[in-house]
Design a protein around this motif. Sequence first.
Motif, short mmCIF file in Angstrom:
data_model
loop_
_atom_site.label_atom_id
_atom_site.label_comp_id
_atom_site.label_asym_id
_atom_site.label_seq_id
_atom_site.Cartn_x
_atom_site.Cartn_y
_atom_site.Cartn_z
N PRO A 208 0.82 -1.21 0.03
CA PRO A 208 0.09 -0.01 0.05
C PRO A 208 0.87 1.08 0.11
CG PRO A 208 -0.15 -1.00 2.20
CD PRO A 208 0.51 -2.05 1.23
N GLU A 209 2.04 1.04 0.58
CA GLU A 209 2.91 2.46 0.38
C GLU A 209 3.42 2.60 -0.79
OE1 GLU A 209 5.73 -1.06 1.52
OE2 GLU A 209 3.47 -0.55 1.75
N LEU A 210 3.29 1.51 -1.82
CA LEU A 210 3.97 1.80 -3.10
C LEU A 210 5.53 1.90 -2.91
CD1 LEU A 210 1.18 3.90 -4.88
CD2 LEU A 210 1.37 1.40 -4.66
N ASP A 211 6.14 2.89 -3.67
CA ASP A 211 7.41 2.83 -3.49
C ASP A 211 7.92 3.98 -2.57
OD1 ASP A 211 6.77 5.14 -4.85
OD2 ASP A 211 8.10 5.36 -6.42
N VAL B 196 -2.82 5.90 3.20
CA VAL B 196 -2.56 4.86 3.50
C VAL B 196 -2.42 4.47 4.97
CG1 VAL B 196 -0.37 3.25 3.52
CG2 VAL B 196 -1.16 4.70 1.51
N LEU B 197 -2.16 5.43 5.72
CA LEU B 197 -2.08 5.47 7.34
C LEU B 197 -3.40 5.34 7.87
CD1 LEU B 197 0.55 8.30 8.09
CD2 LEU B 197 0.66 5.43 8.50
N ALA B 198 -4.62 5.90 7.09
CA ALA B 198 -5.76 5.86 7.60
C ALA B 198 -6.37 4.53 7.14
CB ALA B 198 -6.58 7.05 6.75
N SER C 241 -9.94 12.19 10.65
CA SER C 241 -11.06 12.13 9.65
C SER C 241 -11.03 11.30 8.69
CB SER C 241 -11.08 13.63 9.24
OG SER C 241 -11.08 14.65 10.19
N TRP C 242 -10.03 11.15 8.17
CA TRP C 242 -9.89 10.16 7.00
C TRP C 242 -9.88 8.84 7.49
CZ3 TRP C 242 -6.27 12.16 2.44
CH2 TRP C 242 -6.71 11.48 1.37
N THR C 243 -9.39 8.35 8.63
CA THR C 243 -9.64 7.25 9.19
C THR C 243 -11.21 6.87 9.01
OG1 THR C 243 -7.52 7.16 10.71
CG2 THR C 243 -9.32 5.54 11.11
#
Length: 318
Positions: free
Chosen positions: A15-18, A68-70, A97-99
């Motif tokens: 999910p973090e990609l690069d 990604v963290l959310a 909020s994003w979570t």
Amino acid sequence: MAFLSSRRKKARLAPELDDQELGRLLKSLLATTRTGTIATTDLCVAQISRLLDQEEGDWDRKGHRISVLADYLAASHLARSWTAREPRNANALLLHSWTQLAVGRSQGRLESADAVVESCLRAAEILPQDPTPWVILLGVARLERWEQSQAFGVWNEVLARDRWNREAYLNMLGYLSPDEAGSRMQVLDFVDALGARMPANAPCAATELTAQVVQYQAVLDRGGFEALVARNHWSQTMAAQALDRVAHTWAQPGFLQHARALADLNLLAYALLAADRRREARPVFEALGGTVTEWPWRAGGDPVTEFDQGQRRAMAGQ
């Protein structure tokens, strides 16, 4: 973005990609959140805060990291705890909020839309130049089916701060779809207007191809004869042109530089295979280095398995 030799790397969800710093943080969070102690919470908050503070002003990278963290923290109380401790910390408000939005997407509704809106507006007051609060509000607009005048008002706030914000364009694409608050004609108008003025390597460059893949997968979902001939979608003028415009540029080293470039290359690899353009898909897979995103591969089953099978077909050129 890592480009490979002929030696393939093992396919893996990332999910973090690069973003290597984000990847290290995710591993650290996994290792430290299991105890659930206050000291652990303090450590995790400090690590997250340090990472997000690094990208102040790089809205594209910041948005990627928070999203990604959310998703990663959606089942925990960490973001809520951080906000409770630091109610005037804009990044804490944004992550919380994003979570909540991530949880709402999984459940089909928000537990408290008003609370999310309030947190976003507080963050916007603290960081008036940051588009992230308004990007989150676009996600709220989709779940809550806001009137178009409200949604476009939020959309304009994003554009005033970040003209080519990837997440915002994809949110509006979804909002304007016939499955949500718009129509097929509105999607076409939106994509046409974007293509007329967007730089070829803008963070939102995948908006048009996303629209085509969504339409293609909708045909597959209908099953029956339509699904059997779904490949014909890619021979239609609009779909073929959308692929032609990006097939030979996106995989070139350094062409796409935004935070979610590898997600866009996953989309391109999937679309090229769906269109039976396997030879063109090969350099795209090479550029991906085995990095897999859930979407669009999950439509066919396990994303890693689907990606790996597609990669083998592309490398064989058959």
